[in-house]
Design a protein around this motif. Sequence first.
Motif, PDB file in Angstrom:
ATOM      1  N   ALA A 196       0.824  -1.210   0.000  1.00 25.72           N
ATOM      2  CA  ALA A 196       0.000   0.000   0.000  1.00 25.72           C
ATOM      3  C   ALA A 196       0.860   1.263   0.000  1.00 25.72           C
ATOM      4  CB  ALA A 196      -0.935  -0.013   1.209  1.00 25.72           C
ATOM      5  N   ILE A 197       1.959   1.236   0.746  1.00 24.53           N
ATOM      6  CA  ILE A 197       2.855   2.400   0.782  1.00 24.53           C
ATOM      7  C   ILE A 197       3.551   2.569  -0.573  1.00 24.53           C
ATOM      8  CG2 ILE A 197       4.963   3.322   1.818  1.00 24.53           C
ATOM      9  CD1 ILE A 197       4.058   2.018   4.473  1.00 24.53           C
ATOM     10  N   ALA A 198       3.963   1.446  -1.174  1.00 29.50           N
ATOM     11  CA  ALA A 198       4.590   1.520  -2.500  1.00 29.50           C
ATOM     12  C   ALA A 198       3.600   2.039  -3.538  1.00 29.50           C
ATOM     13  CB  ALA A 198       5.108   0.142  -2.901  1.00 29.50           C
ATOM     14  N   PHE A 199       2.362   1.627  -3.434  1.00 27.61           N
ATOM     15  CA  PHE A 199       1.321   2.102  -4.353  1.00 27.61           C
ATOM     16  C   PHE A 199       1.125   3.614  -4.221  1.00 27.61           C
ATOM     17  CE2 PHE A 199      -1.475  -1.942  -5.082  1.00 27.61           C
ATOM     18  CZ  PHE A 199      -0.425  -2.513  -5.780  1.00 27.61           C
ATOM     19  N   THR A 200       1.491   4.163  -3.065  1.00 28.78           N
ATOM     20  CA  THR A 200       1.323   5.591  -2.816  1.00 28.78           C
ATOM     21  C   THR A 200       2.542   6.398  -3.261  1.00 28.78           C
ATOM     22  OG1 THR A 200      -0.012   5.040  -0.861  1.00 28.78           O
ATOM     23  CG2 THR A 200       0.797   7.306  -1.023  1.00 28.78           C
ATOM     24  N   LYS A 201       3.715   5.840  -3.042  1.00 31.21           N
ATOM     25  CA  LYS A 201       4.932   6.649  -3.193  1.00 31.21           C
ATOM     26  C   LYS A 201       5.794   6.303  -4.410  1.00 31.21           C
ATOM     27  CE  LYS A 201       5.260   7.468   1.807  1.00 31.21           C
ATOM     28  NZ  LYS A 201       6.123   7.417   3.008  1.00 31.21           N
ATOM     29  N   ASP A 202       5.554   5.161  -5.043  1.00 30.46           N
ATOM     30  CA  ASP A 202       6.479   4.702  -6.086  1.00 30.46           C
ATOM     31  C   ASP A 202       5.904   4.748  -7.499  1.00 30.46           C
ATOM     32  OD1 ASP A 202       8.194   4.276  -3.988  1.00 30.46           O
ATOM     33  OD2 ASP A 202       7.937   2.100  -3.933  1.00 30.46           O
ATOM     34  N   ASP A 203       4.910   5.589  -7.706  1.00 28.65           N
ATOM     35  CA  ASP A 203       4.322   5.773  -9.039  1.00 28.65           C
ATOM     36  C   ASP A 203       3.921   4.449  -9.696  1.00 28.65           C
ATOM     37  OD1 ASP A 203       3.448   7.121 -11.305  1.00 28.65           O
ATOM     38  OD2 ASP A 203       5.445   7.227 -12.201  1.00 28.65           O
ATOM     39  N   PRO A 204       2.985   3.725  -9.092  1.00 29.87           N
ATOM     40  CA  PRO A 204       2.621   2.391  -9.597  1.00 29.87           C
ATOM     41  C   PRO A 204       1.996   2.381 -10.981  1.00 29.87           C
ATOM     42  CG  PRO A 204       0.997   3.124  -8.010  1.00 29.87           C
ATOM     43  CD  PRO A 204       2.128   4.117  -7.951  1.00 29.87           C
ATOM     44  N   ASP A 205       1.381   3.502 -11.382  1.00 33.36           N
ATOM     45  CA  ASP A 205       0.764   3.544 -12.714  1.00 33.36           C
ATOM     46  C   ASP A 205       1.705   4.111 -13.772  1.00 33.36           C
ATOM     47  OD1 ASP A 205       0.777   6.142 -11.790  1.00 33.36           O
ATOM     48  OD2 ASP A 205      -1.371   6.490 -12.077  1.00 33.36           O
ATOM     49  N   LYS A 206       2.916   4.467 -13.326  1.00 34.38           N
ATOM     50  CA  LYS A 206       3.975   4.920 -14.237  1.00 34.38           C
ATOM     51  C   LYS A 206       3.566   6.116 -15.101  1.00 34.38           C
ATOM     52  CE  LYS A 206       6.724   1.708 -12.781  1.00 34.38           C
ATOM     53  NZ  LYS A 206       7.844   2.086 -11.875  1.00 34.38           N
ATOM     54  N   GLY A 208       4.292   9.231 -13.953  1.00 34.40           N
ATOM     55  CA  GLY A 208       5.197  10.306 -13.562  1.00 34.40           C
ATOM     56  C   GLY A 208       4.591  11.301 -12.596  1.00 34.40           C
ATOM     57  N   LYS A 209       3.416  10.990 -12.038  1.00 33.39           N
ATOM     58  CA  LYS A 209       2.748  11.908 -11.119  1.00 33.39           C
ATOM     59  C   LYS A 209       2.555  11.257  -9.748  1.00 33.39           C
ATOM     60  CE  LYS A 209       0.075  13.966 -14.914  1.00 33.39           C
ATOM     61  NZ  LYS A 209      -1.307  14.236 -15.435  1.00 33.39           N
ATOM     62  N   ASN A 210       2.509  12.100  -8.727  1.00 32.80           N
ATOM     63  CA  ASN A 210       2.238  11.633  -7.376  1.00 32.80           C
ATOM     64  C   ASN A 210       0.727  11.746  -7.134  1.00 32.80           C
ATOM     65  OD1 ASN A 210       2.457  10.855  -4.701  1.00 32.80           O
ATOM     66  ND2 ASN A 210       3.067  12.888  -3.984  1.00 32.80           N
ATOM     67  N   ASP A 211      -0.041  10.823  -7.704  1.00 31.12           N
ATOM     68  CA  ASP A 211      -1.505  10.979  -7.702  1.00 31.12           C
ATOM     69  C   ASP A 211      -2.245   9.700  -7.321  1.00 31.12           C
ATOM     70  OD1 ASP A 211      -0.869   9.516  -9.922  1.00 31.12           O
ATOM     71  OD2 ASP A 211      -2.004  10.732 -11.353  1.00 31.12           O
ATOM     72  N   THR A 212      -1.597   8.823  -6.567  1.00 32.03           N
ATOM     73  CA  THR A 212      -2.243   7.568  -6.183  1.00 32.03           C
ATOM     74  C   THR A 212      -2.153   7.333  -4.672  1.00 32.03           C
ATOM     75  OG1 THR A 212      -0.180   6.346  -6.579  1.00 32.03           O
ATOM     76  CG2 THR A 212      -1.787   6.449  -8.392  1.00 32.03           C
ATOM     77  N   TYR A 213      -3.099   6.543  -4.193  1.00 32.63           N
ATOM     78  CA  TYR A 213      -3.106   6.110  -2.790  1.00 32.63           C
ATOM     79  C   TYR A 213      -3.160   4.591  -2.764  1.00 32.63           C
ATOM     80  CZ  TYR A 213      -4.258  10.921  -1.458  1.00 32.63           C
ATOM     81  OH  TYR A 213      -4.227  12.287  -1.269  1.00 32.63           O
ATOM     82  N   GLY A 214      -2.543   4.024  -1.735  1.00 30.52           N
ATOM     83  CA  GLY A 214      -2.494   2.573  -1.671  1.00 30.52           C
ATOM     84  C   GLY A 214      -3.801   1.915  -1.315  1.00 30.52           C
ATOM     85  N   PHE A 215      -4.540   2.541  -0.380  1.00 30.06           N
ATOM     86  CA  PHE A 215      -5.695   1.848   0.182  1.00 30.06           C
ATOM     87  C   PHE A 215      -6.906   2.765   0.212  1.00 30.06           C
ATOM     88  CE2 PHE A 215      -8.185  -0.594   3.156  1.00 30.06           C
ATOM     89  CZ  PHE A 215      -7.738  -1.900   3.016  1.00 30.06           C
ATOM     90  N   GLY A 216      -8.041   2.277  -0.281  1.00 31.19           N
ATOM     91  CA  GLY A 216      -9.284   3.038  -0.262  1.00 31.19           C
ATOM     92  C   GLY A 216     -10.061   2.776   1.020  1.00 31.19           C
ATOM     93  N   LEU A 217     -10.521   3.831   1.666  1.00 27.24           N
ATOM     94  CA  LEU A 217     -11.295   3.722   2.903  1.00 27.24           C
ATOM     95  C   LEU A 217     -12.292   4.873   2.941  1.00 27.24           C
ATOM     96  CD1 LEU A 217     -11.320   2.024   5.607  1.00 27.24           C
ATOM     97  CD2 LEU A 217      -9.917   3.860   6.590  1.00 27.24           C
ATOM     98  N   GLY A 288      -8.594   5.001 -11.096  1.00 30.19           N
ATOM     99  CA  GLY A 288      -7.159   4.806 -10.960  1.00 30.19           C
ATOM    100  C   GLY A 288      -6.504   5.526  -9.808  1.00 30.19           C
ATOM    101  N   LYS A 289      -7.305   5.979  -8.828  1.00 36.15           N
ATOM    102  CA  LYS A 289      -6.735   6.736  -7.721  1.00 36.15           C
ATOM    103  C   LYS A 289      -6.254   5.833  -6.589  1.00 36.15           C
ATOM    104  CE  LYS A 289      -7.713  10.813  -4.860  1.00 36.15           C
ATOM    105  NZ  LYS A 289      -8.692  11.893  -4.587  1.00 36.15           N
ATOM    106  N   TYR A 290      -6.885   4.683  -6.414  1.00 38.03           N
ATOM    107  CA  TYR A 290      -6.545   3.769  -5.320  1.00 38.03           C
ATOM    108  C   TYR A 290      -6.112   2.417  -5.876  1.00 38.03           C
ATOM    109  CZ  TYR A 290      -9.008   7.185  -2.438  1.00 38.03           C
ATOM    110  OH  TYR A 290      -9.402   8.339  -1.824  1.00 38.03           O
ATOM    111  N   GLY A 291      -5.236   1.748  -5.124  1.00 35.02           N
ATOM    112  CA  GLY A 291      -4.739   0.456  -5.580  1.00 35.02           C
ATOM    113  C   GLY A 291      -5.399  -0.742  -4.935  1.00 35.02           C
ATOM    114  N   ILE A 292      -6.064  -0.519  -3.783  1.00 35.38           N
ATOM    115  CA  ILE A 292      -6.721  -1.607  -3.061  1.00 35.38           C
ATOM    116  C   ILE A 292      -8.099  -1.133  -2.627  1.00 35.38           C
ATOM    117  CG2 ILE A 292      -6.617  -3.163  -1.060  1.00 35.38           C
ATOM    118  CD1 ILE A 292      -3.507  -2.577  -1.078  1.00 35.38           C
ATOM    119  N   TRP A 293      -9.102  -1.923  -2.922  1.00 36.25           N
ATOM    120  CA  TRP A 293     -10.485  -1.562  -2.594  1.00 36.25           C
ATOM    121  C   TRP A 293     -11.265  -2.867  -2.441  1.00 36.25           C
ATOM    122  CZ3 TRP A 293     -13.315   1.637  -0.287  1.00 36.25           C
ATOM    123  CH2 TRP A 293     -14.654   1.860  -0.579  1.00 36.25           C
ATOM    124  N   TYR A 294     -12.562  -2.796  -2.451  1.00 39.46           N
ATOM    125  CA  TYR A 294     -13.417  -3.971  -2.302  1.00 39.46           C
ATOM    126  C   TYR A 294     -14.433  -4.033  -3.433  1.00 39.46           C
ATOM    127  CZ  TYR A 294     -11.644  -5.066   2.341  1.00 39.46           C
ATOM    128  OH  TYR A 294     -10.832  -5.431   3.385  1.00 39.46           O
TER     129      TYR A 294
END
Length: 528
Positions: A196-206, A208-217, A288-294
Amino acid sequence: MKKLLALGLTVSLASSLAACTSGTKEQPESSAATTSSTPSANTTTTKKITVTSIEGTWSPQIPGATGDGLKKINEKFNVAYKPQYVPFDEYGSKLPVVMAAGDLADVIGMESADANFFKWAKQGAFLPLNEYIDKYPSLKLVPKSVWDAVTVDGKIYAIPQYFPAKYGKKPIIRKDWLDNLGLKMPTNYDELKKVAIAFTKDDPDKNGKNDTYGFGLSKQIVYGAQMGAAWDSGWYNKNEQGQLIPGIISEGFKQQTQFLADLYKEGAIHKDWAISKNVDIRKDFYAGKYGIWYEQPIGTPEDLLKSMKELMPTAELSVIPAFKQADGGQGFMALSGYYTLTMLNAKIKSDPDKINRILQMQDYFRTFIPVDNRNPQNAEFDWANGGVGVGYKMVDGLPLIDISTVEQRPTGYFSGVSGWAPNDEANEAGKVLTNPFAKSFVNSSVELLKNTKFYINPIDRIYSEVFAAKGAELSLITQEWQTKMIVGQEPISNWSKMVDEYMKKGGKEMIDDVNKVLLTSGIKGEWK
């Protein structure tokens, strides 16, 4: 939280499954007389019977009293069927008034086996149904765990309507993001946190922007991070006295609360989650904003999956398998296995013809039709859904039913009833979808979950007056504490203080009563 989860699934089922799975056996014109093997059923069509009903509905389109669907029901079953529908947001206050007045309909619907259900059953308002179960095929399919939920002092007082126990909301992950970052599917909370932290900080969608969060709540801690039965809100864990306790005060829930607090501190959960609506987080996940959801494999939002793939062609989704627990168990908490109840008025006990006619109608609409048979060539499916080109249309080999045709369809007047599948896999959820991405996600999810164990939550099988009176209020206490813990306003080390407050405000009395009822009824939590 559980009610919201079930409601989300129900709404989706209403559009993709319920209308399609209703209706059924091949019957000639006088077929209403042959649906059951009971002696009186063979003569019921010799006289017309008036049947009244009252039930709640979530549908924004309520069918009128002159629709063609209703006329077809009256002709087929030789009845004068007079249904009354009340929106569920009003039904909870209206039904007690109707019950108190004493002028009750022949058939009564309720959303669940709540405190009122048990009170009215004990007062003798509903007809015991034990002797009828083996006479109707769709009733024989109901498992004991579901009958237990509507049994009072050994008597069954309601017909539960089908709802899949396995395929509700499950944690899902952007598999393509895992691949982009060279990460493996997480198998415990430590690994999930790193992902979840990597999904937030390591540009998982490639991009080039800091626009994602690891976990949806979202607010009210929906859906949390319940990665298996031991971390769920159900009654799985035990206290030092060996009593089952609600998951919300368990060490498992403490672990997932710590996990969510760690993510919030790392910025891997949106800072405004506690005031965010579930629908908004869900929309953002598919954008495409969150990497983990339900999401749910049955009743999957095909339109959202379609738009996700169009927006992000490389997107891939997978269910995260349940984590292995410290006690060796591994699997998810099952849903109750039903949604909505149908009761018969006890006053009709001296009218066997009316009883059998009502049960014939129920059995007809509860009989399951396999997906491949839901087409105009199946006379019963075609009739139950108002006829092709009228009540529904075929698109790419699948029946599509518009809510505007509710009055043309007999199923529109039995909207709370769907075919009781012989097992959850028989729904063949992937077959009812046309979008390749949605179909692939659902098929892979079902393949994983059909081999997963599910814990049958014992609280769903019993009635505790103390739980009914205090359970919801007590849950709000923990919800407030845990929300503060996640955002850092309360340390996790204060967990015992939360539990103490919970116990002093009725939690101990509730736990004692629930375990007493479980003991006397012989019901335990079990894996299936």
